[in-house]
Design an enzyme around this catalytic site. Structure first.
Site, PDB file in Angstrom:
ATOM      1  N   PRO A 229       0.846  -1.192   0.000  1.00  0.00           N
ATOM      2  CA  PRO A 229       0.000   0.000   0.000  1.00  0.00           C
ATOM      3  C   PRO A 229       0.885   1.246   0.000  1.00  0.00           C
ATOM      4  O   PRO A 229       2.077   1.163   0.266  1.00  0.00           O
ATOM      5  CB  PRO A 229      -0.756  -0.119   1.324  1.00  0.00           C
ATOM      6  CG  PRO A 229       0.139  -0.937   2.203  1.00  0.00           C
ATOM      7  CD  PRO A 229       0.912  -1.859   1.305  1.00  0.00           C
TER       8      PRO A 229
ATOM      9  N   CYS B 253       2.804   4.699 -17.062  1.00  0.00           N
ATOM     10  CA  CYS B 253       2.051   3.587 -17.644  1.00  0.00           C
ATOM     11  C   CYS B 253       0.785   3.176 -16.927  1.00  0.00           C
ATOM     12  O   CYS B 253      -0.267   3.130 -17.560  1.00  0.00           O
ATOM     13  CB  CYS B 253       2.985   2.415 -17.858  1.00  0.00           C
ATOM     14  SG  CYS B 253       4.196   2.856 -19.118  1.00  0.00           S
TER      15      CYS B 253
HETATM   16  N1  LIG Z   1       8.369   3.641 -19.855  1.00  0.00           N
HETATM   17  C1  LIG Z   1       8.151   2.369 -19.600  1.00  0.00           C
HETATM   18  O1  LIG Z   1       8.591   1.845 -18.574  1.00  0.00           O
HETATM   19  C2  LIG Z   1       7.376   1.514 -20.545  1.00  0.00           C
HETATM   20  C3  LIG Z   1       6.686   2.074 -21.607  1.00  0.00           C
HETATM   21  N2  LIG Z   1       5.958   1.263 -22.445  1.00  0.00           N
HETATM   22  C4  LIG Z   1       5.278   1.832 -23.612  1.00  0.00           C
HETATM   23  O2  LIG Z   1       6.270   2.099 -24.608  1.00  0.00           O
HETATM   24  C5  LIG Z   1       5.933   3.284 -25.343  1.00  0.00           C
HETATM   25  C6  LIG Z   1       7.071   4.287 -25.256  1.00  0.00           C
HETATM   26  O3  LIG Z   1       7.203   4.676 -23.906  1.00  0.00           O
HETATM   27  P1  LIG Z   1       8.479   5.488 -23.378  1.00  0.00           P
HETATM   28  O4  LIG Z   1       9.706   4.870 -23.928  1.00  0.00           O
HETATM   29  O5  LIG Z   1       8.312   5.608 -21.916  1.00  0.00           O
HETATM   30  O6  LIG Z   1       8.217   6.896 -24.075  1.00  0.00           O
HETATM   31  P2  LIG Z   1       9.150   8.190 -24.094  1.00  0.00           P
HETATM   32  O7  LIG Z   1       8.241   9.341 -24.092  1.00  0.00           O
HETATM   33  O8  LIG Z   1      10.222   8.080 -23.067  1.00  0.00           O
HETATM   34  O9  LIG Z   1       9.880   8.090 -25.518  1.00  0.00           O
HETATM   35  C7  LIG Z   1       9.213   8.160 -26.734  1.00  0.00           C
HETATM   36  C8  LIG Z   1      10.182   8.767 -27.753  1.00  0.00           C
HETATM   37  O10 LIG Z   1       9.611   8.672 -29.061  1.00  0.00           O
HETATM   38  C9  LIG Z   1      10.034   9.806 -29.804  1.00  0.00           C
HETATM   39  N3  LIG Z   1       9.225   9.953 -31.015  1.00  0.00           N
HETATM   40  C10 LIG Z   1       7.985  10.460 -31.144  1.00  0.00           C
HETATM   41  N4  LIG Z   1       7.603  10.415 -32.447  1.00  0.00           N
HETATM   42  C11 LIG Z   1       8.617   9.864 -33.135  1.00  0.00           C
HETATM   43  C12 LIG Z   1       8.828   9.558 -34.500  1.00  0.00           C
HETATM   44  N5  LIG Z   1       7.915   9.814 -35.428  1.00  0.00           N
HETATM   45  N6  LIG Z   1       9.996   9.011 -34.865  1.00  0.00           N
HETATM   46  C13 LIG Z   1      10.960   8.742 -33.954  1.00  0.00           C
HETATM   47  N7  LIG Z   1      10.816   9.018 -32.633  1.00  0.00           N
HETATM   48  C14 LIG Z   1       9.664   9.574 -32.235  1.00  0.00           C
HETATM   49  C15 LIG Z   1       9.928  10.939 -28.801  1.00  0.00           C
HETATM   50  O11 LIG Z   1      10.671  12.058 -29.188  1.00  0.00           O
HETATM   51  C16 LIG Z   1      10.474  10.254 -27.536  1.00  0.00           C
HETATM   52  O12 LIG Z   1      11.873  10.442 -27.411  1.00  0.00           O
HETATM   53  C17 LIG Z   1       4.605   3.764 -24.761  1.00  0.00           C
HETATM   54  O13 LIG Z   1       3.555   3.225 -25.499  1.00  0.00           O
HETATM   55  C18 LIG Z   1       4.605   3.155 -23.360  1.00  0.00           C
HETATM   56  O14 LIG Z   1       3.307   2.950 -22.867  1.00  0.00           O
HETATM   57  C19 LIG Z   1       5.912  -0.092 -22.288  1.00  0.00           C
HETATM   58  C20 LIG Z   1       6.591  -0.691 -21.252  1.00  0.00           C
HETATM   59  C21 LIG Z   1       7.382   0.062 -20.296  1.00  0.00           C
HETATM   60  O1  LIG Z   2       3.947  -0.606 -19.090  1.00  0.00           O
HETATM   61  C1  LIG Z   2       4.816  -0.105 -18.445  1.00  0.00           C
HETATM   62  O2  LIG Z   2       5.327   0.977 -18.681  1.00  0.00           O
HETATM   63  C2  LIG Z   2       5.382  -0.776 -17.235  1.00  0.00           C
HETATM   64  O3  LIG Z   2       4.563  -0.370 -16.106  1.00  0.00           O
HETATM   65  C3  LIG Z   2       4.998  -0.885 -14.841  1.00  0.00           C
HETATM   66  O4  LIG Z   2       6.332  -0.474 -14.569  1.00  0.00           O
HETATM   67  P1  LIG Z   2       6.692   0.962 -13.957  1.00  0.00           P
HETATM   68  O5  LIG Z   2       5.583   1.921 -14.232  1.00  0.00           O
HETATM   69  O6  LIG Z   2       8.064   1.267 -14.435  1.00  0.00           O
HETATM   70  O7  LIG Z   2       6.821   0.786 -12.400  1.00  0.00           O
HETATM   71  P2  LIG Z   2       6.251  -0.205 -11.283  1.00  0.00           P
HETATM   72  O8  LIG Z   2       7.394  -0.777 -10.544  1.00  0.00           O
HETATM   73  O9  LIG Z   2       5.270  -1.150 -11.815  1.00  0.00           O
HETATM   74  O10 LIG Z   2       5.523   0.819 -10.319  1.00  0.00           O
HETATM   75  C4  LIG Z   2       4.417   1.590 -10.747  1.00  0.00           C
HETATM   76  C5  LIG Z   2       3.832   2.354  -9.584  1.00  0.00           C
HETATM   77  O11 LIG Z   2       3.170   1.474  -8.676  1.00  0.00           O
HETATM   78  C6  LIG Z   2       3.584   1.743  -7.346  1.00  0.00           C
HETATM   79  N1  LIG Z   2       3.526   0.478  -6.568  1.00  0.00           N
HETATM   80  C7  LIG Z   2       4.130  -0.635  -7.048  1.00  0.00           C
HETATM   81  C8  LIG Z   2       4.041  -1.822  -6.339  1.00  0.00           C
HETATM   82  C9  LIG Z   2       3.308  -1.878  -5.133  1.00  0.00           C
HETATM   83  O12 LIG Z   2       3.175  -2.922  -4.458  1.00  0.00           O
HETATM   84  N2  LIG Z   2       2.717  -0.741  -4.699  1.00  0.00           N
HETATM   85  C10 LIG Z   2       2.800   0.450  -5.386  1.00  0.00           C
HETATM   86  O13 LIG Z   2       2.220   1.470  -4.945  1.00  0.00           O
HETATM   87  C11 LIG Z   2       4.996   2.303  -7.483  1.00  0.00           C
HETATM   88  O14 LIG Z   2       5.339   3.082  -6.359  1.00  0.00           O
HETATM   89  C12 LIG Z   2       4.869   3.129  -8.746  1.00  0.00           C
HETATM   90  O15 LIG Z   2       4.369   4.414  -8.447  1.00  0.00           O
HETATM   91  C13 LIG Z   2       5.000  -2.423 -14.910  1.00  0.00           C
HETATM   92  O16 LIG Z   2       5.492  -2.952 -13.675  1.00  0.00           O
HETATM   93  C14 LIG Z   2       5.864  -2.924 -16.064  1.00  0.00           C
HETATM   94  O17 LIG Z   2       5.766  -4.346 -16.159  1.00  0.00           O
HETATM   95  C15 LIG Z   2       5.346  -2.287 -17.375  1.00  0.00           C
HETATM   96  O18 LIG Z   2       6.137  -2.679 -18.474  1.00  0.00           O
END
Ligand SMILES: NC(=O)C1=CN([C@@H]2O[C@H](COP(=O)(O)OP(=O)(O)OC[C@H]3O[C@@H](n4cnc5c(N)ncnc54)[C@H](O)[C@@H]3O)[C@@H](O)[C@H]2O)C=CC1
Ligand SMILES: O=C(O)[C@H]1O[C@H](OP(=O)(O)OP(=O)(O)OC[C@H]2O[C@@H](n3ccc(=O)[nH]c3=O)[C@H](O)[C@@H]2O)[C@H](O)[C@@H](O)[C@@H]1O
Length: 442
Positions: free
Chosen positions: A258, A266
């Site tokens: 919690p 995300c």
């Molecule tokens: N951040 C995370 O931990 C995770 C994110 N995702 C998903 O992955 C996707 C990307 O997320 P992030 O990497 O966090 O986003 P981010 O916002 O960090 O990076 C996206 C990048 O794409 C670039 N971009 C935009 N339009 C473009 C184009 N036409 N050509 C080339 N580059 C371009 C932007 O300038 C930016 O640098 C999202 O759909 C997110 O939901 C999935 C799993 C984990």
């Molecule tokens: O789609 C995504 O971008 C990613 O989203 C989350 O990853 P992330 O957002 O990096 O971080 P988490 O570790 O999942 O934490 C998310 C939030 O939940 C909170 N949290 C997590 C665990 C928990 O028990 N309680 C809780 O409040 C954390 O403090 C944080 O604010 C998922 O864990 C990844 O598997 C997924 O790829």
């Protein structure tokens, strides 16, 4: 193998770096020229443990390059990864403009067969839209070039992204033909050695799997936060309850902590987007709505507790805030609970002295210079002149601080622990007014 990645954010950079690390020849593209310039100067624009080293090593080895040159990107990779953002649109649905812009860019330039691999988190049916966008441009060009579209959602967590990518629990691959499945199997072989982690399925199921995973995790957190609020009113301790239920392997210990709400780029956006998808197909998804509503309320909790402690009058008060990032080991402040807290404190006329081990620059970028936010260099300096301390992110550095110093520095011995990292009995014995989440016995 030759790989091109569109989007050099968290997912694109980690994917590119890790694919290069195992020997692939990778080109990463971004439209943000500043970001590409920094990367080419050896500066990694995000804080992600281990990423820096892998990027530098593979750039030096010539296996990883960064460019804004889309022509180069499209001609380079057999695999064209899409890893661009999918932020929420005004109605909560995922905004696909960046994904579809990349699809069109590929369609405009491709000369031979390409596998378009979508790694961004996208609603069910997006692969069809990507296929449509590429097909339309090819038709306009009068070019009959074959291509496939694959859904390959990413499950990495920020702060542990390299480990998650290198040793995945599963590699979900949604395809509509065996040829692409085999190509993806070959690309992921280095990450798939000890046992087969590839989970192959149709494209729509793969797209939904990503939302299902995030929504399930968010549900676990909101469930625990709901119970925490109940425990507070019932005089029970949610931390005891957590251990009591987590020991049941059907429930498990993961993601039942919690706290002051989930943040990040995300969970909030993906729960919203799935709820929106559900509404679009005539199903209101009451559980998802509740998950979101509980989280929105939970993010207000610390402020409510602080405000109640000071009799509803925070004007002129100073609150020390430890932790700005949405979770430890990242500098990401997207939807961070710290933002909800600070913004509420400012509205109430209070000042914030904040410390975060890595998110200081990000906080400055978001809020700029303002008189009611002092970004401090150490946890101790955040306490100077503060009336109370709020712990928002459970960075290790906050776990066993000098409690005597905290008590002597704050004008009131008040600690508001949004992550339940301290022992209530110990805090009481030390003379603190200690407030945690769901610890009704505290
Ligand atoms: N951040 C995370 O931990 C995770 C994110 N995702 C998903 O992955 C996707 C990307 O997320 P992030 O990497 O966090 O986003 P981010 O916002 O960090 O990076 C996206 C990048 O794409 C670039 N971009 C935009 N339009 C473009 C184009 N036409 N050509 C080339 N580059 C371009 C932007 O300038 C930016 O640098 C999202 O759909 C997110 O939901 C999935 C799993 C984990
Ligand atoms: O789609 C995504 O971008 C990613 O989203 C989350 O990853 P992330 O957002 O990096 O971080 P988490 O570790 O999942 O934490 C998310 C939030 O939940 C909170 N949290 C997590 C665990 C928990 O028990 N309680 C809780 O409040 C954390 O403090 C944080 O604010 C998922 O864990 C990844 O598997 C997924 O790829």
């Amino acid at each position: 193998m030759k790989v091109t990645i569109f989007g050099s954010g968290y997912v694109g950079l980690v994917t590119g770096a890790c694919l290069a690390e195992v020997g692939n020849d990778v080109v990463c593209i971004d439209i943000d020229a500043g970001k590409i310039q920094r990367l080419n100067q050896g500066e990694v624009p995000i804080y992600e443990p281990g990423l820096d080293t892998i990027i530098k090593r593979n750039m030096a080895a010539g296996r990883l390059q960064f460019t804004t040159d889309v022509d180069l990107g499209v001609s380079h990779g057999l695999f064209q990864f899409i890893a661009v953002g999918t932020p929420p649109d005004e109605d909560g649905s995922a905004d696909l403009q960046y994904v579809l812009a990349v699809a069109r860019s590929i369609g405009e330039r491709m000369r031979d067969y390409r596998v378009i691999v979508n790694k961004s988190t996208v609603p069910v049916g997006t692969a069809d839209k990507v296929r449509g966008a590429v097909g339309e441009v090819l038709a306009r060009r009068g070019a009959a070039i074959e291509f496939d579209v694959v859904s390959n959602p990413e499950f990495l967590k920020e702060g542990a992204a390299i480990e998650d990518f290198m040793k995945p629990d599963r590699i979900v691959v949604g395809t509509d033909n065996p040829r692409t499945t085999e190509l993806l199997r070959a690309l992921y072989a280095p990450f798939n050695r000890s046992h087969d982690r590839m989970v192959c399925m149709d494209i729509r199921s793969a797209e939904l799997t990503k939302y299902a995973a995030n929504a399930m995790l968010a549900t676990k957190i909101s469930f625990m936060n709901e119970l925490a609020n109940l425990a507070e009113r019932l005089g029970a301790d949610i931390e005891k309850v957590r251990v009591g239920i987590g020991s049941d392997p059907r429930i498990g210990y993961h993601f039942i902590y919690p706290g002051c709400g989930y943040g990040g780029s995300c969970f909030p956006k993906d729960v919203k987007a799935l709820e929106r998808t559900a509404r679009d197909v005539g199903y209101p998804a009451p559980l998802l709505q509740a998950v979101e509503a509980v989280n929105d309320r939970q993010k207000e909790k610390l402020f409510e507790k602080i405000s109640a402690y000071f009799g509803g009058d925070l004007a002129g008060r100073t609150i020390a805030v430890w932790g700005l990032a949405f979770k430890p080991n990242t500098d990401d402040m997207r939807e961070a609970p710290s933002r909800t807290l600070m913004e509420a404190l400012w509205r109430a006329g209070a000042k914030v002295r904040a410390f975060d081990p890595v998110a200081r620059e990000e906080a400055h970028r978001l809020y700029g210079e303002r008189a009611d936010l002092i970004l401090c260099d150490s946890p101790e300096s955040a306490l100077q002149g503060a009336d109370a301390l709020a712990v928002v992110t459970e960075w290790n550095v906050f776990r066993s601080p000098d409690f005597d110093e905290i008590r002597h520095t704050l004008t009131r011995p008040a600690v508001f622990d949004g992550r339940n990292i301290y022992d209530p009995a110990h805090m009481k014995a030390q003379g603190f007014d200690y407030f945690a989440i769901g610890r009704g016995t505290a």
